[in-house]
Scaffold this motif. Structure first.
Motif, PDB file in Angstrom:
ATOM      1  N   SER A 253      29.287   9.904  74.560  1.00 26.58           N
ATOM      2  CA  SER A 253      28.021   9.978  75.307  1.00 26.58           C
ATOM      3  C   SER A 253      28.295   9.624  76.758  1.00 26.58           C
ATOM      4  N   HIS A 254      27.411  10.086  77.632  1.00 27.80           N
ATOM      5  CA  HIS A 254      27.554   9.742  79.050  1.00 27.80           C
ATOM      6  C   HIS A 254      27.088   8.317  79.254  1.00 27.80           C
TER       7      HIS A 254
ATOM      8  N   TYR B  97      32.138   7.627  80.547  1.00 34.61           N
ATOM      9  CA  TYR B  97      31.687   8.018  79.214  1.00 34.61           C
ATOM     10  C   TYR B  97      31.944   6.892  78.221  1.00 34.61           C
TER      11      TYR B  97
ATOM     12  N   VAL C 145      27.571  14.131  74.478  1.00 31.07           N
ATOM     13  CA  VAL C 145      28.158  15.307  75.129  1.00 31.07           C
ATOM     14  C   VAL C 145      29.018  16.075  74.130  1.00 31.07           C
TER      15      VAL C 145
ATOM     16  N   LEU D 287      32.567  18.467  77.975  1.00 30.13           N
ATOM     17  CA  LEU D 287      31.681  17.295  78.000  1.00 30.13           C
ATOM     18  C   LEU D 287      30.301  17.615  78.570  1.00 30.13           C
ATOM     19  N   GLU D 288      29.832  18.813  78.291  1.00 31.42           N
ATOM     20  CA  GLU D 288      28.464  19.189  78.691  1.00 31.42           C
ATOM     21  C   GLU D 288      27.466  18.417  77.838  1.00 31.42           C
ATOM     22  N   PRO D 289      26.343  17.959  78.421  1.00 32.45           N
ATOM     23  CA  PRO D 289      25.359  17.176  77.657  1.00 32.45           C
ATOM     24  C   PRO D 289      24.750  17.983  76.513  1.00 32.45           C
TER      25      PRO D 289
END
Length: 483
Positions: A108-109, A115, A180, A186-188
């Protein structure tokens, strides 16, 4: 969120083990610790607080207990976005390489920068084991000492970690901390429902990894003395926490306490069984005898302290006893104080010819007193010999052969392959220096590090009179020791 209650329950299941203490992120982006155990009007971490977190009205974080945690977080704290992603990929790669299935790794961000790489467990794992696991993963990824940020271990009893899916008020637009997608740079994943798909990994996976990795740290490609010139020093340097399979929480007294008093808290059944298996092996029991002793011990444990069904417990006992014996896992108890007797140092002086032979035999004697099992057998790598004696590795390889020839030591086991790898374990040795039952003359050494050579001359001079030494030793040896 139509399924808000379900998501709250999932956060409770995955993240929350301690409710009396939690973090609150204020609107300036600063964390404040709330601890209801110290009094005041604050509420424990409850479902309403988690709901406020999900609604973006407040942001909260969690701590572990003093002893254990339900999850581990690798907190990638790196300002540069590209470097943060690269570091995150390295952490994930190291986790999968070490044996964690990728479907149990979730990212997760963190909100402001970096991260959170997290793994969740079906049973709590003790913090010191998780810290050991974290160190091994980072060492494998070459991320222990980076100059562009840090990868931090979270949560602990004093250092919390922010829950996902909340807002980070310090960022522009109060950025929400989504999970992500690892496979999409790692795009949300802009969905609260992602968390519902997360599964807790069997805690035994971490347990097995730690055992295997400790054994691997003892590996060394054994090269014949004649080929010592071609020896290439291994790049990997074991960290102090891994040396010689030593665990400061693991002593004979502590394990005997488990044997006598049984389980003391939930989430420790597997760990306790493993420690007991090593203890029974150390006592000289066979695999079948160890298995039976584990079964006998398990039968009288308080069923309120473990949730596994009996058939699972039986499988675990079979697995643990088989693993300990198949991989020759040792109970090795470190001593910080060693006593050398007059008779022992006299044998070293009389048996060994050159000063370097005497020095290495002395260092191996100390090492055996610190690390040997109940039968006097111990591991010692050539790197450890060099560090202990101050001699070159090449020299220690040559001297070992001479010490065997004069019967100062025995090589109990050599060239044993590490199961599942092409590598070999370091040799096992036994020192053939006998201690008399009554020794009034002793020299006590307080061990501060792995270099034993500094005490050699002091020990010899303290236990043997100089006039006797002068007769026993060649002039140059005598002068090198006394002067």
């Amino acid at each position: 969120m139509n399924n808000l209650k379900e998501i709250i329950n999932k956060i409770n299941e995955l993240y929350i083990i301690k409710r009396s203490k939690y973090l609150v992120l204020n609107n300036k982006g600063n964390y404040i610790t709330t601890d209801t155990s110290k009094g005041g009007k604050a509420f424990p971490l409850n479902d309403y607080i988690v709901q406020r977190h999900l609604e973006g009205k407040a942001t909260f974080g969690v701590f572990s207990t003093k002893r254990a945690s339900k999850f581990i977080c690798f907190d990638v704290d790196v300002k540069d976005d590209l470097k943060a992603k690269w570091t995150t990929y390295k952490v994930v790669h190291s986790l999968t390489e070490i044996g964690v299935p990728d479907n149990y790794i979730h990212i997760s961000h963190s909100g402001n920068k970096g991260y959170h790489v997290e793994i969740f467990f079906n049973q709590p794992i003790e913090n010191y084991l998780l810290k050991e696991f974290y160190t091994r993963v980072l060492n494998n990824a070459d991320l222990l000492d980076i100059d562009y940020g840090a990868v931090e271990f979270r949560p602990t009893a004093n250092q919390g970690v922010k829950l996902p899916l909340g807002r980070h008020f310090k960022t522009k637009g109060n950025k929400r901390c989504w999970y992500v997608n690892y496979d999409k740079r790692l795009e949300p994943v802009r969905s609260y429902n992602y968390i519902l798909k997360i599964e807790q990994m069997d805690s035994r996976v971490i347990y097995d990894i730690l055992v295997r990795e400790k054994d691997i740290l003892l590996e060394e490609d054994v090269i014949e003395v004649d080929k010592a010139e071609e020896y290439i020093e291994q790049k990997y340097k074991p960290l102090p926490i891994y040396k010689q399979n030593i665990d400061k929480e693991e002593t004979v007294e502590q394990i005997e306490n488990i044997l006598t008093n049984g389980l003391s808290m939930t989430g420790t059944r597997n760990n306790s069984l493993f420690k007991l298996a090593k203890y029974f092996k150390w006592k000289g029991l066979s695999r079948e005898q160890t298995k039976q002793e584990l079964l006998n011990w398990m039968k009288w444990q308080d069923t309120r302290l473990y949730t596994s069904k009996w058939d699972i417990c039986l499988k675990d006992i079979e697995h643990i006893s088989t693993y300990v014996f198949a991989n020759d896992v040792q109970l090795t108890v470190e001593k910080s104080e060693v006593v050398i007797t007059y008779n022992e140092i006299l044998q070293v002086i009389q048996t060994c010819k050159s000063k370097n032979e005497k020095l290495l035999a002395y260092c191996m004697l100390i090492h055996s007193k610190r690390y040997s099992n109940q039968s006097g057998v111990f591991y010692m790598t050539f790197e450890q010999m060099a560090k202990a004696s101050g001699l070159a590795e090449k020299t220690t390889r040559r001297l070992i052969k001479k010490l065997v020839e004069i019967n100062a030591i025995d090589i109990v086991e050599r060239n044993q392959k590490q199961e599942g790898t092409h590598k070999k374990k370091p040799n096992k040795y036994k020192v053939n220096i006998k201690e008399e039952k009554e020794n009034k003359q002793i020299f006590t050494i307080d061990i501060e590090n792995e270099n034993y050579s500094a005490t050699f001359s002091d020990c010899v001079i303290y236990l043997i009179e100089r006039k006797v030494l002068k007769v026993m030793l060649p002039r140059r040896q005598y002068e090198s020791i006394v002067v």
